[in-house]
Motif scaffolding. Structure first.
Motif, PDB file in Angstrom:
ATOM      1  N   ARG A  62       0.849  -1.271   0.025  1.00  0.00           N
ATOM      2  CA  ARG A  62      -0.043  -0.111  -0.030  1.00  0.00           C
ATOM      3  C   ARG A  62       0.994   1.224   0.012  1.00  0.00           C
ATOM      4  NH1 ARG A  62      -5.292   1.867   0.724  1.00  0.00           N
ATOM      5  NH2 ARG A  62      -5.889  -0.371   0.867  1.00  0.00           N
ATOM      6  N   GLN A  63       1.980   1.248   0.967  1.00  0.00           N
ATOM      7  CA  GLN A  63       2.831   2.362   0.880  1.00  0.00           C
ATOM      8  C   GLN A  63       3.429   2.829  -0.442  1.00  0.00           C
ATOM      9  OE1 GLN A  63       5.312   1.174   4.187  1.00  0.00           O
ATOM     10  NE2 GLN A  63       4.437   2.444   5.442  1.00  0.00           N
ATOM     11  N   ASN A  64       3.917   1.504  -1.355  1.00  0.00           N
ATOM     12  CA  ASN A  64       4.384   1.790  -2.538  1.00  0.00           C
ATOM     13  C   ASN A  64       3.341   2.331  -3.478  1.00  0.00           C
ATOM     14  OD1 ASN A  64       7.085   0.242  -3.665  1.00  0.00           O
ATOM     15  ND2 ASN A  64       6.323  -0.683  -1.999  1.00  0.00           N
ATOM     16  N   LEU A  65       2.040   2.159  -3.563  1.00  0.00           N
ATOM     17  CA  LEU A  65       1.074   2.603  -4.434  1.00  0.00           C
ATOM     18  C   LEU A  65       0.908   4.070  -3.809  1.00  0.00           C
ATOM     19  CD1 LEU A  65      -1.351  -0.476  -4.917  1.00  0.00           C
ATOM     20  CD2 LEU A  65       0.306   0.309  -6.397  1.00  0.00           C
ATOM     21  N   GLU A  66       0.884   4.303  -2.590  1.00  0.00           N
ATOM     22  CA  GLU A  66       0.435   5.639  -1.942  1.00  0.00           C
ATOM     23  C   GLU A  66       1.680   6.446  -2.667  1.00  0.00           C
ATOM     24  OE1 GLU A  66      -1.540   4.703   2.150  1.00  0.00           O
ATOM     25  OE2 GLU A  66       0.634   5.241   2.054  1.00  0.00           O
ATOM     26  N   VAL A  67       2.997   6.261  -2.905  1.00  0.00           N
ATOM     27  CA  VAL A  67       4.106   7.160  -3.342  1.00  0.00           C
ATOM     28  C   VAL A  67       3.622   7.137  -4.736  1.00  0.00           C
ATOM     29  CG1 VAL A  67       6.257   7.041  -3.999  1.00  0.00           C
ATOM     30  CG2 VAL A  67       5.754   6.167  -1.737  1.00  0.00           C
ATOM     31  N   PHE A  68       3.297   6.168  -5.454  1.00  0.00           N
ATOM     32  CA  PHE A  68       2.967   6.297  -7.115  1.00  0.00           C
ATOM     33  C   PHE A  68       1.827   7.262  -7.248  1.00  0.00           C
ATOM     34  CE2 PHE A  68       6.880   4.060  -7.481  1.00  0.00           C
ATOM     35  CZ  PHE A  68       7.413   4.392  -8.880  1.00  0.00           C
ATOM     36  N   ALA A  69       0.792   7.235  -6.315  1.00  0.00           N
ATOM     37  CA  ALA A  69      -0.639   7.882  -6.354  1.00  0.00           C
ATOM     38  C   ALA A  69      -0.082   9.571  -6.428  1.00  0.00           C
ATOM     39  CB  ALA A  69      -1.402   7.534  -5.475  1.00  0.00           C
ATOM     40  N   ASP A  70       0.570   9.657  -5.150  1.00  0.00           N
ATOM     41  CA  ASP A  70       1.113  11.253  -5.161  1.00  0.00           C
ATOM     42  C   ASP A  70       1.913  11.437  -6.421  1.00  0.00           C
ATOM     43  OD1 ASP A  70      -0.433  11.242  -2.957  1.00  0.00           O
ATOM     44  OD2 ASP A  70       1.510  11.033  -1.603  1.00  0.00           O
ATOM     45  N   LEU A  83      -2.843  12.151  -8.182  1.00  0.00           N
ATOM     46  CA  LEU A  83      -4.196  11.449  -7.851  1.00  0.00           C
ATOM     47  C   LEU A  83      -4.731  12.582  -6.737  1.00  0.00           C
ATOM     48  CD1 LEU A  83      -4.337   7.924  -7.941  1.00  0.00           C
ATOM     49  CD2 LEU A  83      -4.711   9.491  -9.725  1.00  0.00           C
ATOM     50  N   ARG A  84      -5.873  12.939  -6.841  1.00  0.00           N
ATOM     51  CA  ARG A  84      -6.619  13.898  -5.835  1.00  0.00           C
ATOM     52  C   ARG A  84      -6.641  12.793  -4.431  1.00  0.00           C
ATOM     53  NH1 ARG A  84     -11.932  16.273  -8.392  1.00  0.00           N
ATOM     54  NH2 ARG A  84     -12.072  13.813  -8.607  1.00  0.00           N
ATOM     55  N   PRO A  85      -6.259  13.796  -3.454  1.00  0.00           N
ATOM     56  CA  PRO A  85      -6.239  12.987  -2.021  1.00  0.00           C
ATOM     57  C   PRO A  85      -7.569  12.251  -1.861  1.00  0.00           C
ATOM     58  CG  PRO A  85      -5.507  15.330  -1.882  1.00  0.00           C
ATOM     59  CD  PRO A  85      -5.714  15.292  -3.243  1.00  0.00           C
ATOM     60  N   GLY A  86      -8.798  12.881  -2.174  1.00  0.00           N
ATOM     61  CA  GLY A  86      -9.718  12.152  -2.084  1.00  0.00           C
ATOM     62  C   GLY A  86     -10.045  11.030  -2.802  1.00  0.00           C
ATOM     63  N   ASP A  87      -9.404  10.767  -4.032  1.00  0.00           N
ATOM     64  CA  ASP A  87      -9.513   9.650  -4.828  1.00  0.00           C
ATOM     65  C   ASP A  87      -8.481   8.676  -4.555  1.00  0.00           C
ATOM     66  OD1 ASP A  87     -11.648  10.784  -6.102  1.00  0.00           O
ATOM     67  OD2 ASP A  87     -10.258  11.305  -7.673  1.00  0.00           O
ATOM     68  N   ARG A  88      -7.512   8.977  -3.709  1.00  0.00           N
ATOM     69  CA  ARG A  88      -6.099   8.204  -3.520  1.00  0.00           C
ATOM     70  C   ARG A  88      -6.521   6.797  -3.028  1.00  0.00           C
ATOM     71  NH1 ARG A  88      -0.593   9.400  -0.536  1.00  0.00           N
ATOM     72  NH2 ARG A  88      -1.699   9.059   1.435  1.00  0.00           N
ATOM     73  N   LYS A  89      -7.206   6.683  -1.901  1.00  0.00           N
ATOM     74  CA  LYS A  89      -7.610   5.484  -1.014  1.00  0.00           C
ATOM     75  C   LYS A  89      -8.314   4.565  -2.153  1.00  0.00           C
ATOM     76  CE  LYS A  89      -9.193   3.669   3.153  1.00  0.00           C
ATOM     77  NZ  LYS A  89      -9.797   2.508   2.533  1.00  0.00           N
ATOM     78  N   SER A  90      -9.450   5.184  -2.523  1.00  0.00           N
ATOM     79  CA  SER A  90     -10.381   4.440  -3.334  1.00  0.00           C
ATOM     80  C   SER A  90      -9.745   3.718  -4.719  1.00  0.00           C
ATOM     81  CB  SER A  90     -11.588   4.977  -3.800  1.00  0.00           C
ATOM     82  OG  SER A  90     -11.080   6.096  -4.693  1.00  0.00           O
ATOM     83  N   ARG A  91      -8.840   4.621  -5.124  1.00  0.00           N
ATOM     84  CA  ARG A  91      -8.150   3.988  -6.388  1.00  0.00           C
ATOM     85  C   ARG A  91      -7.117   2.931  -6.068  1.00  0.00           C
ATOM     86  NH1 ARG A  91      -7.456   7.573 -11.077  1.00  0.00           N
ATOM     87  NH2 ARG A  91      -9.328   8.660 -11.022  1.00  0.00           N
ATOM     88  N   ILE A  92      -6.364   3.162  -5.027  1.00  0.00           N
ATOM     89  CA  ILE A  92      -5.556   2.277  -4.343  1.00  0.00           C
ATOM     90  C   ILE A  92      -6.327   0.874  -4.339  1.00  0.00           C
ATOM     91  CG2 ILE A  92      -4.029   1.453  -2.527  1.00  0.00           C
ATOM     92  CD1 ILE A  92      -2.946   4.547  -2.406  1.00  0.00           C
ATOM     93  N   ASP A  93      -7.376   1.007  -3.277  1.00  0.00           N
ATOM     94  CA  ASP A  93      -8.192  -0.318  -3.068  1.00  0.00           C
ATOM     95  C   ASP A  93      -8.605  -0.868  -4.223  1.00  0.00           C
ATOM     96  OD1 ASP A  93      -7.860   0.225  -0.471  1.00  0.00           O
ATOM     97  OD2 ASP A  93      -9.907   1.237  -0.261  1.00  0.00           O
ATOM     98  N   LEU A  98       3.223  -4.533  -9.726  1.00  0.00           N
ATOM     99  CA  LEU A  98       3.393  -3.727 -10.692  1.00  0.00           C
ATOM    100  C   LEU A  98       2.334  -3.287 -11.419  1.00  0.00           C
ATOM    101  CD1 LEU A  98       7.040  -5.160 -11.959  1.00  0.00           C
ATOM    102  CD2 LEU A  98       6.469  -2.920 -10.952  1.00  0.00           C
ATOM    103  N   ILE A  99       1.391  -4.391 -11.951  1.00  0.00           N
ATOM    104  CA  ILE A  99       0.261  -4.013 -12.556  1.00  0.00           C
ATOM    105  C   ILE A  99      -0.596  -2.841 -11.923  1.00  0.00           C
ATOM    106  CG2 ILE A  99      -1.812  -5.271 -13.554  1.00  0.00           C
ATOM    107  CD1 ILE A  99      -0.004  -7.712 -13.629  1.00  0.00           C
ATOM    108  N   ALA A 100      -0.820  -3.356 -10.342  1.00  0.00           N
ATOM    109  CA  ALA A 100      -1.671  -2.393  -9.680  1.00  0.00           C
ATOM    110  C   ALA A 100      -1.396  -0.885  -9.800  1.00  0.00           C
ATOM    111  CB  ALA A 100      -1.737  -2.867  -8.139  1.00  0.00           C
ATOM    112  N   ARG A 101       0.185  -0.599  -9.888  1.00  0.00           N
ATOM    113  CA  ARG A 101       0.693   0.470  -9.939  1.00  0.00           C
ATOM    114  C   ARG A 101       0.342   1.192 -11.429  1.00  0.00           C
ATOM    115  NH1 ARG A 101       7.204   0.959  -9.385  1.00  0.00           N
ATOM    116  NH2 ARG A 101       7.223   0.768 -11.437  1.00  0.00           N
ATOM    117  N   ALA A 102       0.315   0.320 -12.446  1.00  0.00           N
ATOM    118  CA  ALA A 102      -0.264   0.730 -13.627  1.00  0.00           C
ATOM    119  C   ALA A 102      -1.645   1.228 -13.691  1.00  0.00           C
ATOM    120  CB  ALA A 102       0.096  -0.154 -14.620  1.00  0.00           C
ATOM    121  N   LEU A 103      -2.428   0.570 -12.806  1.00  0.00           N
ATOM    122  CA  LEU A 103      -3.755   0.755 -12.963  1.00  0.00           C
ATOM    123  C   LEU A 103      -4.443   2.071 -12.145  1.00  0.00           C
ATOM    124  CD1 LEU A 103      -4.927  -2.877 -12.579  1.00  0.00           C
ATOM    125  CD2 LEU A 103      -4.881  -1.524 -14.865  1.00  0.00           C
ATOM    126  N   LEU A 104      -3.503   2.497 -11.329  1.00  0.00           N
ATOM    127  CA  LEU A 104      -3.709   3.584 -10.487  1.00  0.00           C
ATOM    128  C   LEU A 104      -4.578   4.934 -11.162  1.00  0.00           C
ATOM    129  CD1 LEU A 104      -0.868   4.072  -7.915  1.00  0.00           C
ATOM    130  CD2 LEU A 104      -3.257   3.453  -7.493  1.00  0.00           C
TER     131      LEU A 104
END
Lengths: 268, 351
Positions: free
Chosen positions: B128-136, B140-150, B178-184
């Protein structure tokens, strides 16, 4: 530049470093301990050096302490980015960053931010520890001192950008940052004032940014002089910073273009 | 439909206004490695290796385009050119009308590459921390970040392992991350380089289902994937292109290409694979492609037959039966991807 992108890279580096707790503690402890031998050696040399350093400090310990701090910051600013880029290229991490929407400046600042913050923390610890064991630091002048330190870091970060450009294009940083580091250490006035160097060697000091940062830093932080009295040197340092940043940003963009053309961005 | 064509002229015909990707005559050469002696003797010589040569294709929204070919065929370099990581030497490519060279920043907002970069993950951080780094990093908007990662973690079945350190992941889990990271970013174009190579069969099937149902059908994302997997090439991809030594040798629906290059194949399960009637099928322009060894007489063995497109399989079956060959199964089989690639490459080399 995106603060969130920089923050994300900073946080990731911090979480990584925090996971190596013992190494982090030993790093901090080692620097604190390094102040003690510096104190004994400089105190022993005080009678000999008092006359030589008269223009910048009365106390040789404070002189060397500030010099060491400036050198650590300068070499840190040069080495952090090229180290991060070299590591990132070998793992594919650099490519993965370049594929994101984050801008190039955000990525470069983000890659450097943790290393520089740690260096700042280390040098702050050194200054505080030095002050506790007798270094005469004028704490009321900390703000102008921080401004000079920032310019010093920016000027060397620009040189670090050129080093990182070499890494991107040729997979080696080349000798540039090592040469600047060595010249700064020996001719920049770190351990003895520039005035103590023979004049023909002193000319070398004139091309190192540290020489223009260190003298005003000492005069402000040790002697307690006003910022305006050191403004001419600071102006030269600022001009050098602008110059190295410009050269650095042009070179890193050229290197990226070359890397994308030659395929050296990834692990080919 | 996805269209691929060899050569720039053909690509111009194939291009369409609603295409996500339009590539025209893409060519990439890398400097060739030279020995020290050669460098000293000829310092100004520029020796290059052509990795991608004059490749043109288009891909529309909601379509799967497969890239097939042996190792070193140029698939990854092609994907990297579309990702803006490698500059083409000749030709051009646009993503939704934006040029990958001139508008690279805008292109990166539309494209999400998932290339083989397991080491680019933070191994001392959690998934999750990995995806949070790449979401930022992706803004990605902070409001969308969690739902997109989920959502991304759910898509690759990593939702239960979000708090596990990436360093403890298996290679399949790394691939999924890696795939999840690409789907963010919910991309318009997803570039996948052998996405299921380390996945277990169930995860691979679930991932393909997600790609087809969610990403392509519902969101209309275009997907280009380099693959060595027959299931992906034949069942997932609308069209495939076969690359070899940087050249696009053939393109089309995988099953059609297979028929065109390899003919129709039937599996014959018999107790007598060495029966003279089978060997004599050559007269009918039917050849034996493979035969399991018959060291145990009386056992059932498989014989793979290759027929021409105009053959009537029932007549072959009738002929064999009339000659007394005991047959348990006679059914069409899909050739392997290796056979398809080999067939296309051989014909390309002969041409």
């Amino acid at each position: 530049m995106s603060a969130r992108a920089v923050g994300a890279l900073l946080r990731a580096s911090w979480l990584q470093a925090r996971s190596y707790r013992l190494a982090l503690l030993m790093q901090m402890g080692g620097l604190l301990v390094s102040v003690i031998p510096l104190y004994f050696v400089s105190t022993a040399l005080q009678p000999t050096m008092a006359g030589t350093i008269a223009g910048e400090a009365d106390q040789f310990f404070a002189f060397v302490l500030v010099g060491s701090v400036a050198l650590l910051l300068s070499t840190g600013a040069m080495a952090t980015l090229q180290g991060a880029v070299a590591g990132g290229i070998s793992t594919g991490y650099f490519e993965s960053l370049l594929m994101t929407r984050a801008s190039l400046p955000s990525i470069l600042v983000g890659l450097t931010s943790y290393g520089m913050m740690m260096t700042l923390l280390r040098v702050s610890s050194m200054i505080i520890a030095g002050s506790l064991i007798g270094a005469s630091i004028v704490w009321s002048k900390i703000l102008p001192a921080l401004f000079i330190v920032s310019l010093l870091v920016i000027a060397h970060w620009g040189i670090g950008l050129v080093g990182a450009s070499f890494v991107i294009a040729f997979r080696t940083a080349g000798p540039l940052t090592q040469i600047v580091g060595a010249l700064s250490a020996f001719f920049g006035g770190v351990y003895y004032p520039v005035s103590a160097i023979p004049s023909w060697l002193g000319a070398i000091a004139k091309v190192t940014p540290i020489a223009y940062g260190l003298t005003p830093l000492r005069r402000v932080l040790i002697q307690g002089e006003s910022f305006m009295s050191v403004a001419p040197d600071v102006a030269i340092l600022a001009a050098m910073g602008a110059g190295t940043l410009l050269v650095g940003s042009v070179s890193i963009r050229a290197a990226l273009r070359y890397g994308k053309k030659a395929g050296t961005l990834g692990t080919y | 439909m996805t269209t691929m064509a060899i050569g720039p002229a053909a690509a111009t015909d194939a291009s369409s206004v609603d295409s996500v990707v339009e590539a025209h005559g893409l060519t990439k050469r890398f400097p060739a490695r030279r020995g020290l002696k050669d460098l000293l003797l000829h310092p100004f010589d520029k020796t290059t290796t052509t990795v991608v040569s004059n490749v043109s294709f288009t891909a529309n929204a909601g379509e799967f385009l497969g890239l097939l070919g042996p190792n070193g065929a140029g698939k990854t370099t092609l994907l990297k050119m579309l990702s803006t990581l490698v500059l083409p030497d000749e030709g051009s490519a646009t993503i939704e009308g934006l040029d990958v060279v001139r508008d690279s920043a805008a292109v990166r907002a539309l494209v999400s590459p998932c290339l083989a970069m397991e080491r680019s993950l933070y191994h001392r951080l959690t998934a999750r921390q990995n995806l949070e780094v790449f979401a930022d990093l992706q803004g990605l908007r902070p409001g969308d970040r969690k739902s997109r990662i989920d959502e991304a973690m759910q898509a690759v079945s990593l939702h239960d392992t979000g708090t596990k350190l990436v360093g403890q992941f298996s290679s399949g889990m790394l691939q999924r991350l890696l795939i999840a990271r690409a789907l963010l970013t919910r991309p318009r174009l997803l570039l996948l380089d052998e996405p299921t190579r380390s996945l277990d069969p169930i995860s691979a099937r679930e991932f393909r289902s997600f790609l087809r149902e969610e990403l392509v059908r519902q969101r209309g994302c275009a997907v280009i994937l380099a693959t060595h997997n027959a299931e992906e090439a034949f069942e997932l991809c609308d069209r495939v292109g076969v690359l070899n030594k940087g050249r696009l040798l053939a393109s089309g629906v995988a099953a059609s290409l297979s028929r065109e290059f390899l003919g129709v194949r039937y599996r014959l399960t018999t107790t007598d694979p060495d029966h003279p009637a089978i060997s004599e099928l050559g007269a009918q322009r039917v050849s034996v492609v493979s035969r399991t060894p018959s060291d145990q007489p009386g056992d059932w063995h498989d014989v793979t037959l290759r027929m021409e497109l105009d053959h009537d399989p029932s007549s072959i079956l009738a002929l064999l039966s009339s000659r007394g060959v005991r047959i348990a199964v006679f059914e069409p089989v899909r050739p392997s991807l290796a056979d398809l690639i080999e067939g296309v490459v051989k014909r390309g080399e002969n041409a």
